[in-house]
Design a protein around this motif. Structure first.
Motif, mmCIF file in Angstrom:
data_model
loop_
_atom_site.group_PDB
_atom_site.id
_atom_site.type_symbol
_atom_site.label_atom_id
_atom_site.label_comp_id
_atom_site.label_asym_id
_atom_site.label_seq_id
_atom_site.Cartn_x
_atom_site.Cartn_y
_atom_site.Cartn_z
ATOM 1 N N MET A 111 0.824 -1.209 0.000
ATOM 2 C CA MET A 111 0.000 0.000 0.000
ATOM 3 C C MET A 111 0.863 1.268 0.000
ATOM 4 O O MET A 111 0.628 2.196 -0.764
ATOM 5 C CB MET A 111 -0.887 -0.040 1.266
ATOM 6 N N GLU A 112 1.883 1.252 0.861
ATOM 7 C CA GLU A 112 2.764 2.419 0.987
ATOM 8 C C GLU A 112 3.523 2.636 -0.322
ATOM 9 O O GLU A 112 3.668 3.763 -0.797
ATOM 10 C CB GLU A 112 3.759 2.230 2.135
ATOM 11 N N CYS A 113 4.010 1.527 -0.902
ATOM 12 C CA CYS A 113 4.758 1.640 -2.159
ATOM 13 C C CYS A 113 3.867 2.204 -3.260
ATOM 14 O O CYS A 113 4.291 3.069 -4.029
ATOM 15 C CB CYS A 113 5.320 0.283 -2.578
ATOM 16 N N SER A 114 2.619 1.725 -3.321
ATOM 17 C CA SER A 114 1.691 2.231 -4.343
ATOM 18 C C SER A 114 1.531 3.736 -4.223
ATOM 19 O O SER A 114 1.518 4.456 -5.222
ATOM 20 C CB SER A 114 0.302 1.609 -4.189
ATOM 21 N N ALA A 115 1.389 4.210 -2.986
ATOM 22 C CA ALA A 115 1.214 5.648 -2.773
ATOM 23 C C ALA A 115 2.437 6.412 -3.281
ATOM 24 O O ALA A 115 2.307 7.431 -3.958
ATOM 25 C CB ALA A 115 0.976 5.932 -1.292
ATOM 26 N N LEU A 116 3.628 5.891 -2.969
ATOM 27 C CA LEU A 116 4.857 6.576 -3.384
ATOM 28 C C LEU A 116 5.025 6.571 -4.901
ATOM 29 O O LEU A 116 5.453 7.560 -5.494
ATOM 30 C CB LEU A 116 6.071 5.929 -2.723
ATOM 31 N N ILE A 117 4.680 5.441 -5.529
ATOM 32 C CA ILE A 117 4.774 5.347 -6.995
ATOM 33 C C ILE A 117 3.832 6.372 -7.620
ATOM 34 O O ILE A 117 4.198 7.116 -8.528
ATOM 35 C CB ILE A 117 4.386 3.946 -7.508
ATOM 36 N N LEU A 141 5.599 8.543 -22.238
ATOM 37 C CA LEU A 141 6.169 8.091 -20.962
ATOM 38 C C LEU A 141 5.828 6.634 -20.707
ATOM 39 O O LEU A 141 4.738 6.183 -21.037
ATOM 40 C CB LEU A 141 5.609 8.940 -19.811
ATOM 41 N N THR A 142 6.770 5.913 -20.106
ATOM 42 C CA THR A 142 6.490 4.523 -19.725
ATOM 43 C C THR A 142 5.721 4.515 -18.407
ATOM 44 O O THR A 142 5.636 5.522 -17.709
ATOM 45 C CB THR A 142 7.784 3.715 -19.496
ATOM 46 N N VAL A 143 5.201 3.342 -18.076
ATOM 47 C CA VAL A 143 4.592 3.128 -16.768
ATOM 48 C C VAL A 143 5.707 3.294 -15.727
ATOM 49 O O VAL A 143 6.836 2.878 -15.960
ATOM 50 C CB VAL A 143 4.013 1.693 -16.710
ATOM 51 N N PRO A 144 5.437 3.935 -14.583
ATOM 52 C CA PRO A 144 6.526 4.157 -13.626
ATOM 53 C C PRO A 144 7.060 2.852 -13.021
ATOM 54 O O PRO A 144 6.296 1.936 -12.759
ATOM 55 C CB PRO A 144 5.869 5.008 -12.543
ATOM 56 N N ALA A 145 8.379 2.791 -12.835
ATOM 57 C CA ALA A 145 9.003 1.649 -12.169
ATOM 58 C C ALA A 145 9.490 2.129 -10.809
ATOM 59 O O ALA A 145 9.805 3.296 -10.631
ATOM 60 C CB ALA A 145 10.156 1.138 -13.008
ATOM 61 N N PHE A 146 9.556 1.208 -9.846
ATOM 62 C CA PHE A 146 9.845 1.605 -8.470
ATOM 63 C C PHE A 146 10.853 0.661 -7.841
ATOM 64 O O PHE A 146 10.836 -0.543 -8.079
ATOM 65 C CB PHE A 146 8.529 1.557 -7.680
ATOM 66 N N THR A 147 11.739 1.216 -7.044
ATOM 67 C CA THR A 147 12.620 0.362 -6.252
ATOM 68 C C THR A 147 13.016 1.059 -4.962
ATOM 69 O O THR A 147 12.948 2.282 -4.860
ATOM 70 C CB THR A 147 13.876 -0.064 -7.052
ATOM 71 N N VAL A 148 13.390 0.266 -3.964
ATOM 72 C CA VAL A 148 13.982 0.795 -2.735
ATOM 73 C C VAL A 148 15.343 0.134 -2.624
ATOM 74 O O VAL A 148 15.435 -1.080 -2.495
ATOM 75 C CB VAL A 148 13.121 0.446 -1.499
ATOM 76 N N ASP A 149 16.397 0.924 -2.740
ATOM 77 C CA ASP A 149 17.737 0.327 -2.709
ATOM 78 C C ASP A 149 18.781 1.429 -2.539
ATOM 79 O O ASP A 149 18.436 2.585 -2.310
ATOM 80 C CB ASP A 149 17.981 -0.477 -3.991
ATOM 81 N N MET A 150 20.068 1.055 -2.682
ATOM 82 C CA MET A 150 21.147 2.031 -2.535
ATOM 83 C C MET A 150 21.015 3.102 -3.616
ATOM 84 O O MET A 150 20.855 2.796 -4.792
ATOM 85 C CB MET A 150 22.500 1.342 -2.704
ATOM 86 N N GLN A 151 21.106 4.377 -3.198
ATOM 87 C CA GLN A 151 20.858 5.427 -4.184
ATOM 88 C C GLN A 151 21.949 5.543 -5.248
ATOM 89 O O GLN A 151 21.687 6.022 -6.344
ATOM 90 C CB GLN A 151 20.598 6.764 -3.499
ATOM 91 N N GLY A 152 23.141 5.071 -4.927
ATOM 92 C CA GLY A 152 24.204 5.065 -5.946
ATOM 93 C C GLY A 152 23.805 4.232 -7.146
ATOM 94 O O GLY A 152 24.040 4.604 -8.292
#
Lengths: 209, 159
Positions: A111-117, A141-152
């Motif tokens: 749910m939280e990820c959906s909100a952020l996307i 534009l493409t459909v948005p992609a999402f990840t949580v990881d190292m920002q580098g």
């Protein structure tokens, strides 16, 4: 004159891009204000041309965990747009949309990820809409992609995509201010070189060939 | 405290016998450790793309093919023997699921190119931690040839 590398941009061209960033980020801030029902303003937008490792230091070091929403642009201009959402920003969104906050990124569920996307996607689309209206260009534009990881590793995505053309990455974007505090959510546009030339020509600051 | 040598993007560094080689946040990029166990000479490369097609080829360490070739040359100049050099690699992830275009598979193309170029140079690949969708930080200890991979939300992995 057509440029072959990002560091060939003259001051008029840089000013123009900064203006694009200002209008794009401003529109995105308005969209965000409407979403969360609170005033959000922007810091002075920046145009940065950075060497890879410099870019990663600038965003705050390679291993820092962050959430990233990515949209790829195609059509008359090619590029990548990223919304890099650090924890303060994540909590601002979650608090206003879902009435909750998280301690760290491990607390993000579906749910939280959906909100952020969704928020990332709306801000990116608003930015691109402003850009495409300004320059009179059509952008898909493409459909948005999402990840949580190292920002580098997140920042390395646009670098790798255009790494064959340049040793530099160009980003146009800025931070937001909410309730008197800077909220670190960088909205970053990285066009490829060809698209940058198209954009400057369409905006009337480069004669082209 | 032991000395830490940080390898940036499109960069290579060598260490002999001691210290620690480290490269941070490998996404689609690949960290390549090359090691001669007899003289304890280690090199780490952080490549970003599979093939060097740049005119002039200035930034050799940005690419798998020229990066591996140039590093082996520099290791041999320091007394390493190609027959003894072994490799360990990590990285090549797909950070975002984007449909369409070449964006999504840069990681896989990097993995393929590193495999191909190691084979071409006659270097044995001992261990690897590649692919998937996670960013990796890679550490290499030149005193014993051990590599360690650090990820977000996953225990450390010794390779």
């Amino acid at each position: 004159m057509r440029i072959k590398n990002y560091n060939e941009l003259n001051s008029l061209e840089l000013d123009t891009l900064r203006e694009v960033g200002s209008i794009g980020t401003g529109n995105a801030a308005t969209a965000l204000s409407a979403l969360i029902g609170e005033e959000v303003r922007i810091e002075l937008p920046e145009v940065r041309i950075m060497e890879y490792n410099e870019a990663i230091e600038w965003i705050g070091g390679p291993e820092e965990i962050t959430a990233g929403v990515l949209v790829k642009m195609s059509g008359q201009i090619d590029g990548i747009m990223l919304s890099v959402q650090q924890l303060d920003f994540v909590n601002l969104i979650l608090n206003s949309m879902l009435g909750k906050t998280v301690e760290d990124y491990m607390g993000l569920h579906e749910m939280e990820c959906s909100a952020l996307i969704e928020v990332g996607n709306i801000m990116i689309s608003t930015f691109i809409n402003a850009l495409s209206g300004l320059a009179d260009i059509k952008v898909d534009l493409t459909v948005p992609a999402f990840t949580v990881d190292m920002q580098g590793a997140i920042m390395a995505v646009p670098m790798a995509a255009y790494g064959g053309q340049s040793d530099y990455i160009m980003t146009i974007g800025g931070n937001f201010v909410h309730d008197g505090k800077a909220v670190p959510c960088r909205l970053l546009l990285s066009p490829d070189i060809r698209s940058l030339n198209t954009l400057l020509r369409k905006l009337g600051v480069s004669s082209g060939d | 405290m032991e000395t830490k040598l940080t390898i940036g993007i499109a960069d290579m560094k060598m260490a002999k016998g001691s210290g620690m080689l480290i490269t941070y946040a490998l996404g689609s990029c690949i960290g390549i450790c090359l090691y001669d166990p007899l003289i304890k000479l280690a090199a780490m490369i952080h490549i970003m793309l599979p093939l060097n097609m740049e005119a002039g080829r200035q930034n050799t360490m940005k690419y798998a093919d020229t990066g591996i070739r140039e590093t082996l040359k520099q290791m041999e100049a320091k007394g390493a023997s190609r027959a003894r050099i072994v490799a360990k690699i990590a990285g090549g992830a797909k950070m975002f699921e984007v449909n369409g275009g070449s964006l999504g598979n840069i990681g896989q193309r990097n993995i393929d190119s590193v495999h191909l170029n190691l084979k071409k140079e006659g270097i044995r690949l001992l261990k690897e931690d590649v692919g998937g969708s996670v960013a990796r930080t890679l550490l290499f200890d030149p005193s014993n040839g051990m590599a360690c991979v650090r990820c977000y939300g996953r225990p450390e992995l010794i390779i």
